[in-house]
Design an enzyme around this catalytic site. Sequence first.
Site, PDB file in Angstrom:
ATOM      1  N   ASP A 225       0.837  -1.196   0.000  1.00  0.00           N
ATOM      2  CA  ASP A 225       0.000   0.000   0.000  1.00  0.00           C
ATOM      3  C   ASP A 225       0.877   1.253   0.000  1.00  0.00           C
ATOM      4  O   ASP A 225       2.079   1.191   0.266  1.00  0.00           O
ATOM      5  CB  ASP A 225      -0.890  -0.026   1.255  1.00  0.00           C
TER       6      ASP A 225
ATOM      7  N   GLU B  62       2.858   5.130  -4.049  1.00  0.00           N
ATOM      8  CA  GLU B  62       2.876   6.045  -5.227  1.00  0.00           C
ATOM      9  C   GLU B  62       4.140   6.896  -5.302  1.00  0.00           C
ATOM     10  O   GLU B  62       4.459   7.326  -6.407  1.00  0.00           O
ATOM     11  CB  GLU B  62       1.649   6.961  -5.175  1.00  0.00           C
TER      12      GLU B  62
ATOM     13  N   ASP C  54      -8.462   2.924  -2.606  1.00  0.00           N
ATOM     14  CA  ASP C  54      -9.497   3.423  -1.687  1.00  0.00           C
ATOM     15  C   ASP C  54     -10.783   3.673  -2.461  1.00  0.00           C
ATOM     16  O   ASP C  54     -11.231   4.801  -2.609  1.00  0.00           O
ATOM     17  CB  ASP C  54      -9.013   4.703  -1.010  1.00  0.00           C
TER      18      ASP C  54
END
Length: 946
Positions: free
Chosen positions: A482, A485, A649
């Site tokens: 997770d 980015e 999400d």
Amino acid sequence: MASICFLLTLLGYLSFVAGSLVPQEGHPNITHSLNVSTCPGYTLHSLLETDTGISAWLGVAGPACNAFGRDVVNLTVEVTYEISTRLHVNIFDTANAQFTIPESVVPLESGSTAINKNNSDLQFNFEVSPFAFWITRRSAGSDNHTESQPLFDTRISSLPATPISPVIPLDNSTALDGFPLVFEDQYLQLTSALPLNANIYGLGEIIASSGFRRDVGANGGNGTIQTMWARDITDPIDQNIYGVHPVYMEHRFDEATQKSQTHGVLLFSASGSDILLLTPPSFNTSLIQYRMITGTLDLYFFSGPTPQTVIEQYGQLIGFPTWQPYFGFGFHLCRWGYSNVSETKEQVTKMREAGIPLEVMWNDIDLYHAVRDFTTDPVSFPASEMKAFIDELHANNQHYIPIVDAAVAKQINSSDIYDPYTRGVELQTFMKNPDDSEYIGQVWPGYTVFPDWFSKNAETWWTEALKNWSQSAIDFDGIWLDMNEVSSFCTGSCGTGADLSNTTIPGLFLPGTPESPVVDYPEGYDSSKWGPSGNVSINGTLTFGSDTPIPPMLLKRGLGAGKQSGISVNDPPYAIHNGNGPLSVHTLATNATHANGLIELDTHNLHGLMETKATHQALLSIHPSKRPFIISRSTTLSSGRYAGHWLGDNFNTCGFIGNTDEELCNRWMQLSAFMPFFRNHNQRGALSQEPYRWDSVAEASRKAIGVRYQLLPYWYTLFANASMMGTPPIRALFYEFPDEPELFSVDRQFLIGREILITPVLTPNVSTVNGIFPGRGTVVWRDWYTHNVVNTTNDGSTTSLPAPLGHINVHIRDGSVLLLHDKPVYTVTETRAGPFALLVCLSNDGSAFGTAYIDDGETVPPTPNTTLTFEASKGQKLELSPKGSFRISQTLETLIILGVPREPAQILLNGQRVHSNSWKYIAAQEKVVLTGMNVNLNILTRISWS
Ligand SMILES: *[C@@H]1O[C@H](CO)[C@@H](O)[C@H](O)[C@H]1NC(C)=O
Ligand SMILES: *[C@@H]1O[C@H](CO)[C@@H](O)[C@H](O)[C@H]1NC(C)=O
Ligand SMILES: *[C@@H]1O[C@H](CO)[C@@H](O)[C@H](O)[C@H]1NC(C)=O
Ligand SMILES: *[C@@H]1O[C@H](CO)[C@@H](O)[C@H](O)[C@H]1NC(C)=O
Ligand SMILES: *[C@@H]1O[C@H](CO)[C@@H](O)[C@H](O)[C@H]1NC(C)=O
């Protein structure tokens, strides 16, 4: 698929849309001209042509325009006919100063391969001045309507620079006024003509309001600005999100011949960029325009000519998807907010009590001590209890997967022992500021550092951390990556000069804390049933989740101190349409520096891929020869070689964000049972949504999971084909029926492989659903549950289907043979141990065909495997033939043949007459059912009926 759109209002989230997108002032030698039309373009000066391609040298054709950077004077164009279906056109600065994706990061099946150009499906054509090129199909004759327009055509660059106003109503930087080739150190632009209102798919990652088929700005559309900048954001619509995939497929349909052809175009680049699709008024073509802020123009063209072959050819270049373990196709359950080990265990117990198969239990960051990677909380998730819990899951043939966040907590002082940090410092595996100091950002644990995947010890350090964690407490079966980015809550660096021990800074309210209740509800949410605010009290008492300490929100300290000169690393003059505005918002500063001197501006979009690759290698080292199961939030070109992906999400509740209700969760569980990755995940503080919470959802889940588990051999075969040939397991309807234009925009139905059509309900409070049955009446579609033939239309119009709550429409295409698990049980392992069934759907001519790939379901290939081929012909016989060395221990017990118009007088199995007690004929469904067959699948088997 487009998102399920009836869920939630997104208004709150759209307010994140950034402010200033105009170019920044103050960089020397750059004029900030918006008037790109004054750019001179390029002239071809010299050329070397061989049988396999072209090398050409271009020079800038006039005074530099320095629009958003400095013009590069000398360019090289390398054209290579690599294989018959792939043409490579690489336009780069002759000096090789621009960033290109290192081969170590994305190795391509390219470079060394070349064929004689006469054997290529594609042709490269060019014009000298201004330099322009276009790509055609070799097969295209002048009278060939399908190919009357080139596949890609930059001759638009020679159009006079007449000002035009595009439909896209954004800011002034989109004001196109000409289409010259621009190649500057900080701005590259290339424009190609497309057919008017072209069918364009791809250019991810995006949740596009237009749906799967992209909006090119024709017929009243607004056009598209697809921004390529990986971003941690809760799934907004029409903005850049977690991943970057600058590749598209164009599907061309010729009205005259009613035939289609498809091709693909890849920009092999990690550059922050905008890719525009638009149709200027008064133009009789649509356009695609690339606007990049780093890198080179490195393009690959795939000739198709079908949607599926384009995807296969793309995979052949960048690498096919990784092999998935069999268990990965089971049902997964997760929640942010399982606050301790007993609450986690309780889910496993309740799922079993409800008889809802649970294959993999997950934990989110609740698991961690002080929200730090590779730890377990000593109070709520003691290592010994976690070890016992995971051992118990394994003993029951179940699995466990934890989260791993991308940022690593910074140790606060010498008494605060955190080995992953100190070891990383020792091995120099973290990102730096330009002055060589440690780069500090902030994520859940507070101040953090970030792995530098370009540093030479990063993979060793990462493997060591995962191995220690696995051996000490968390014997995981996969990893969930997770925040990669990579996400950081400061704008750029927040550590330089900061008091790192200062915790008296403003709080950050996590969802589900009393200050931050979850107040999103599904459309049509019934407050009389569930209360005005569900189970979450606005006035501060939580029903679910615990009130863990609130991580501090650190003061913003601006960007790290850049020391580069000449180019603007922190504020590139051309501002891409990043949803967060400036590039360093909610991520690293673009001047953050890697071990080999590379800067984050060039490599930002590669972070998720490189972490994924390192994790894949680490898992192979921890469990040698076992297929790593990984999902990653941030992905880019070739990520599929190492991992899968989830939607982040997302608001597809029973997915993640917001509250759900019974109806939505019911529909969601049923639809998701037909997606490759099937995980119910919830956020902290929202209503609980495990499938056992409502009786109707439990029942709907058992039913849909039952179908999924029956189909596992089919899913597994589709994924094997993806790993071996790049064939997409999930298909848009037009992939299989490319000459039926009514399907080109269909994204509310999909196919699993060639054979299974899914028509889900995507709106609340309905009991029917409309679906198209592709084939225009030439295909027989049968209902999965009843085996009845559907009465379809032959004009491509929709059919209304009953869809009461708890029922999802699944249809089978004719001409298919599906290997199934005969009687699915609780886990995938136990289901796999049971016997097989075979479902044959004869087409009108009495034929059917299918294959099944079988191996041990966990060893990294090459590993012994067997492919079964099933072939029915003449409406009277079926042959089952194995090929390969894997021994199939389960027998075939049940055979169902659909489409047998008359009751057979006899059935022969390998020449022996089958006793009439062992088969029956059901006239209403033209169905023959054989049971108790006990067929050994390792040898050739023949069945005939007459
Ligand atoms: C570019 O800017 C630098 C620093 O401002 C200056 O010394 C130089 O002369 C400029 N070059 C051009 C071509 O304008
Ligand atoms: C461009 O190429 C020409 C011809 O090779 C050479 O003379 C010139 O110096 C180059 N210019 C730059 C800026 O590299
Ligand atoms: C037109 O294209 C099709 C498909 O590639 C090809 O089969 C056909 O030969 C072409 N026609 C001519 C006249 O080139
Ligand atoms: C955009 O262009 C228009 C017309 O040239 C101008 O009036 C306006 O001020 C510009 N807006 C920005 C933000 O630059
Ligand atoms: C174009 O944008 C406007 C304003 O956002 C929107 O109302 C409209 O629906 C869009 N049109 C299409 C075809 O998406």
